[in-house]
Design an enzyme around this catalytic site. Structure first.
Site, PDB file in Angstrom:
ATOM      1  N   ARG A 119      -5.153  55.993  35.186  1.00 46.15           N
ATOM      2  CA  ARG A 119      -3.376  56.807  35.043  1.00 46.15           C
ATOM      3  C   ARG A 119      -2.723  56.011  34.501  1.00 46.15           C
ATOM      4  O   ARG A 119      -1.742  56.231  33.368  1.00 46.15           O
ATOM      5  CB  ARG A 119      -3.256  58.651  35.516  1.00 46.15           C
ATOM      6  CG  ARG A 119      -2.931  58.071  36.585  1.00 46.15           C
ATOM      7  CD  ARG A 119      -3.012  58.988  37.161  1.00 46.15           C
ATOM      8  NE  ARG A 119      -2.368  58.736  38.248  1.00 46.15           N
ATOM      9  CZ  ARG A 119      -2.843  58.767  39.763  1.00 46.15           C
ATOM     10  NH1 ARG A 119      -4.115  58.711  39.434  1.00 46.15           N
ATOM     11  NH2 ARG A 119      -2.587  58.863  40.941  1.00 46.15           N
ATOM     12  N   TYR A 120      -2.760  54.792  34.858  1.00 47.43           N
ATOM     13  CA  TYR A 120      -1.475  53.897  34.812  1.00 47.43           C
ATOM     14  C   TYR A 120      -1.267  52.731  33.700  1.00 47.43           C
ATOM     15  O   TYR A 120      -0.580  51.958  33.765  1.00 47.43           O
ATOM     16  CB  TYR A 120      -0.372  53.300  35.983  1.00 47.43           C
ATOM     17  CG  TYR A 120      -0.263  54.864  36.984  1.00 47.43           C
ATOM     18  CD1 TYR A 120       1.010  55.726  36.631  1.00 47.43           C
ATOM     19  CD2 TYR A 120      -0.349  55.089  38.125  1.00 47.43           C
ATOM     20  CE1 TYR A 120       0.994  56.693  37.261  1.00 47.43           C
ATOM     21  CE2 TYR A 120      -0.464  55.640  39.076  1.00 47.43           C
ATOM     22  CZ  TYR A 120      -0.029  56.893  38.630  1.00 47.43           C
ATOM     23  OH  TYR A 120       1.305  57.919  39.537  1.00 47.43           O
ATOM     24  N   ILE A 121      -2.619  52.541  33.324  1.00 49.49           N
ATOM     25  CA  ILE A 121      -3.097  51.550  33.290  1.00 49.49           C
ATOM     26  C   ILE A 121      -3.411  51.372  31.568  1.00 49.49           C
ATOM     27  O   ILE A 121      -4.135  52.235  31.589  1.00 49.49           O
ATOM     28  CB  ILE A 121      -3.630  50.285  33.691  1.00 49.49           C
ATOM     29  CG1 ILE A 121      -4.464  50.546  33.686  1.00 49.49           C
ATOM     30  CG2 ILE A 121      -2.600  49.697  34.842  1.00 49.49           C
ATOM     31  CD1 ILE A 121      -5.589  49.852  34.945  1.00 49.49           C
TER      32      ILE A 121
END
Length: 854
Positions: A119-121
């Site tokens: 979800r962060y990349i």
């Protein structure tokens, strides 16, 4: 079973035995894992999960980055094995930096750090992937596992993607391991394959390092590659690791170094990890430890060198096939050629259709056929009227005019008809026909077209993808030569025991637990065995030491009596190879033979022995000297020469002489960049005790060291030769700080350590170096808006200065080319000049019409 109702008893006709069920289900499972999980397809070089990720990303492609979590969710429409496997596979593709343009923390291939949560990349397809991997028009499709969607059977990849990325997978009873190869080299090899040439490609790793491919075996089973870290010697107490072997991380590498140190294989003070964007591991050594020997020990006992066994396996026609990389490349090239032909054929059809409809439109409007349908009352009348109007022109078209073609003409708007430009229509037709001619030409010359396609790929995407892993030939490192002597060898002469646990016995030497020891006894026998904590080696020990395999310079002198009353023999011999734990008889084998004198000479030194005979009647000469320099060195099995037929009272060593082996000859193998005594490479000369080796590097260092087979030489070595104290070093270097070109001449005076003789700026470097007495320098420099050549007699115009002095500035701002010419000859001695009939004179000004500098 007897208590069960009859209806519950199994029906023999429907009974499935456990063995049959196992065989059927196991084979199904094994086939599924091989085909759908672990092994890539030959067509596109992708495993199913990788192919589904790429297809999903193409579906979402809009030029912007997508959250990896969104890509994973979309991929689950096609992949039935959950999000974890998709995430891991996507991170691996992203870290290879070829198909996926990444953003965020995608982990580190050097340290082994994992990527951030999905979800962060973010990710998107690279321009290379969009151009090479996808084309819906040439893609073969199938329904997804749940029947709701359509996914590609294989992607139409027009590049040897499998060899570029590499792959590793473990299936049931089968493993696949294909190494990654260099992008540009694969393109060059593909072009060669199209030209019918033999191709050969070797692995190239993102972690760089060095590789020995002598046993690569085209990536097939049974092959092996050796991969090494790149280690340099920063100073006498520090080693620097800047590149690591493929398959390792900085953490695993450091752990292996610490483990080797704990086991006593190597001796280090500490290991420091400074890895960030680039690898930097500092190995600090304690005082007195050789950095060259430690470097070899790191390769021998740690993960600084690893062996990888490739296993090239791919899916061909739904079956796993073991295939060499050259064949994989050939199939990829043929597949690319066929795909390019298909694309051209599709484009040809599109162009023909475009030409046909543009021509129909032109006729429909210019011949005013649209006006003839104004009075038609039915749809069929309209179709027939248009068809009748087109009838005179139908022979011009490449195919028959269909009802659909006519219906498309009826869809032309009045606005377009009113603004129709006949000239623009002719220009459009002309451009379409020009392109059609070009497409047909490419189809007829598909090989040349494919070659041009590969060249364009290299031009667009090859920059920055040069080879990272240096191909080298590694020498075999003998572990016993580089291991740290972490034990002490003791011997109990009285009871005949030896080992490193006999603390109260007599100390012999330092040793390692992998060493061999050689033992000579007074009965003339010899044995070599592995050192242990305590072992029986026999009584009557004359000599015990650590044995070095293939040691040709240690020479043994032995005088023995043959039997109890026989003659006395003398011999010189070496012990090069043996069978461990076997007793060798060094005498003639007569019972009761006895050794009267024994000595060990590490460098083949001779000696003079004084022989005292036992007194007896009529024996006139009872004392005489024997010079062993006159005795030839032979093998251990030689009987020796007769020293005396009379009984000997005693033997005394009168004096030690020089080595009869002479100096040791060394060669430098530029391929493996090591010294050797096997006559491989450049001959350096014969070295005795005080001789030195002169080493000059591009970084501006020189070293005067004793030649040793453990020495390492980096790629920046410019000069390596036997040092002659009468010679002068002439060097031209670039001063990185002042942006000047400097020339200097000096005598090297510092021994056994690196000496910097240029400025210490990071961009300073040596351009040329020579030890010729009268070097001639040619300089091509920019001057007066043009290039001019100058020639300099260096010995005449540059004086000899101290090695630490800066030198003389050359009067050029920009040098295009600089190199040595043939040096002037050494001046003849006066006595020699008398005998010479012709004396050569060198006129610099007449040298190819070039002017002389200064």
């Amino acid at each position: 079973m007897e208590d069960l109702p009859q209806s519950h008893l199994p029906n023999d006709d429907k009974t499935i035995t456990l063995s049959g069920m196992y065989q059927e289900y196991f084979l199904d499972y094994a086939s599924y894992v091989i085909l759908e999980r672990a092994v890539p397809a030959i067509e596109d070089g992708l495993k199913p999960v990788q192919r589904r990720i790429m297809h999903s990303m193409f579906e979402l492609e809009d030029g912007r980055y997508n959250k990896v979590a969104n890509v994973i969710g979309n991929t689950m429409k096609y992949h039935p094995h959950g999000d974890a496997s998709i995430n891991d596979a996507m991170v691996q593709i992203g870290q290879k930096d070829l198909l996926i343009d990444t953003q965020g923390n995608w982990g580190n291939i050097y340290t082994g750090d994992s990527a951030a949560a999905s979800r962060y990349i973010e990710a998107r397809l690279t321009r290379f992937a969009l151009e090479v991997v996808f084309n819906p028009k040439t893609t073969r499709w199938q329904t997804s596992y749940d029947g709701r969607n359509r996914e590609p059977i294989t992607l139409p990849v027009k590049f040897p993607l499998l060899l570029a990325q590499g792959v590793e997978g473990i299936a049931v009873g089968l493993a696949c391991k294909i190494m990654p190869h260099n992008f540009n080299e694969l393109i060059d090899a593909s072009i060669d394959a199209l030209k019918g040439k033999t191709t050969q490609v070797f692995p190239d790793f993102p972690t760089a390092g060095m590789i020995d491919v002598s046993k690569y075996n085209q990536g097939l089973r049974g092959g092996k590659i050796r991969v090494r870290a790149r280690i340099s010697i920063a100073d006498a107490k520090t080693l620097v690791i800047n590149e690591i072997p493929f398959g390792t991380t900085t953490s695993s590498l450091i752990d292996s170094i610490v483990a080797a140190a704990d086991k006593g294989k190597i001796k280090i003070r500490k290991v420091e990890d400074n890895t960030a964007e680039h690898v930097e591991i500092l190995v600090h050594l304690p005082p007195g430890i050789s950095p060259d020997q430690t470097l070899d020990a790191l390769y021998a006992f740690t993960d600084c060198e690893v062996s990888i066994s490739p296993n090239s396996c791919v899916i061909v026609d739904q079956k796993p096939v073991f295939m060499p990389v050259s064949q994989i490349l050939k199939i990829s090239v043929d597949n690319t050629k066929n795909l390019l032909y298909q694309e051209l054929d599709i484009r040809k059809s599109e162009l023909l259709e475009s030409i046909l409809f543009t021509s129909l439109e032109k006729i429909f409007i210019e011949k005013r056929i649209y006006r003839e349908i104004e009075n038609c009352e039915t749809w069929e009348d309209i179709i027939q009227t248009i068809d009748l109007g087109l009838k005179p022109y139908k022979k011009k078209f490449y195919r028959e005019i269909t009802r659909n073609d006519i219906e498309k003409l009826t869809e032309i708007r009045i606005k377009r008809i009113s603004k129709f430009d006949s000239f623009k229509s002719d220009e459009l037709l002309k451009s379409l026909e020009t392109e059609l001619t070009e497409v047909k030409h490419h189809m007829e010359h598909i090989v040349a077209y494919a070659i041009e396609y590969y060249k364009n790929l290299k031009k667009k995407y090859g920059k920055g993808r040069e080879r990272k892993t240096e191909i080298r030939s590694f020498e075999s490192i003998e572990a016993t030569q580089v291991v740290i002597r972490n034990e002490k060898l003791y011997v109990d002469y009285e009871n005949g025991f030896a080992g490193y646990a006999l603390k109260n016995a007599e100390f012999v030497s330092e040793c390692a637990d992998i060493d061999d020891i050689i033992v000579f006894r007074d009965d003339g026998t010899m044995t070599v065995s592995r050192v242990t904590d305590k072992s029986y080696i026999g009584k009557g020990i004359l000599h015990i030491a650590v044995w070095k395999k293939e040691d040709e310079r240690t020479i043994y002198h032995m005088v023995y009596r043959d039997g109890s009353q026989g003659a006395t023999y003398i011999k010189r011999f070496s012990v090069i190879s043996i069978i461990r734990d076997k007793d060798y008889d060094l005498t003639k084998g007569t019972k009761a033979s006895k050794v009267l004198y024994f000595s060990v000479n590490p460098n083949g030194e001779s000696e003079v022995l004084t022989i005292y005979l036992k007194p007896r009647p009529k024996l006139k000469k009872q004392v005489f000297d024997y010079d062993l320099a006159d005795l030839a060195i032979k093998g251990r099995n030689s009987q020796g020469n007769v020293l005396s037929k009379f009984p000997i009272r005693k033997i005394v060593s009168k004096s030690k002489g020089e080595s009869t082996l002479g100096g040791r000859k060394y060669w430098f193998d530029e391929y493996i960049r090591r010294l050797n005594t096997d006559e491989k490479g450049k001959y350096l000369g014969e070295f005795t005790g005080n001789d030195r080796l002169l080493i000059i590097t591009q970084t501006g260092m020189y070293r005067l060291v004793k030649p040793d087979l453990s020495l390492h030489f980096d790629n920046d070595v410019m000069t390596i030769e036997k040092f002659n104290k009468k010679k002068v070093i002439s060097a031209v270097y670039f001063d990185g700080e002042k942006k000047e070109y400097i020339i200097k001449r000096f005598h090297p005076e510092t021994f056994d350590k690196n000496m910097l003789f240029i400025s210490d700026h990071i961009h300073s470097k040596v351009l040329l170096a020579s030890t010729d007495s009268y070097p001639m320098l040619m300089i091509t420099a920019k001057r007066n808006q043009g290039l001019e050549k100058d020639v300099m007699n260096v010995a005449e115009h540059v004086g000899i200065i101290n090695e630490k002095s800066k030198g003389k500035k050359l009067p050029y701002r920009e040098i295009k080319l600089i190199n040595w010419m043939d040096p002037l000859p050494e001046p003849a001695l006066p006595s020699e000049q008398v005998d010479q009939e012709i004396i050569r004179e060198v006129d610099i000004e007449s040298n190819d019409g070039q002017s002389t500098l200064f």
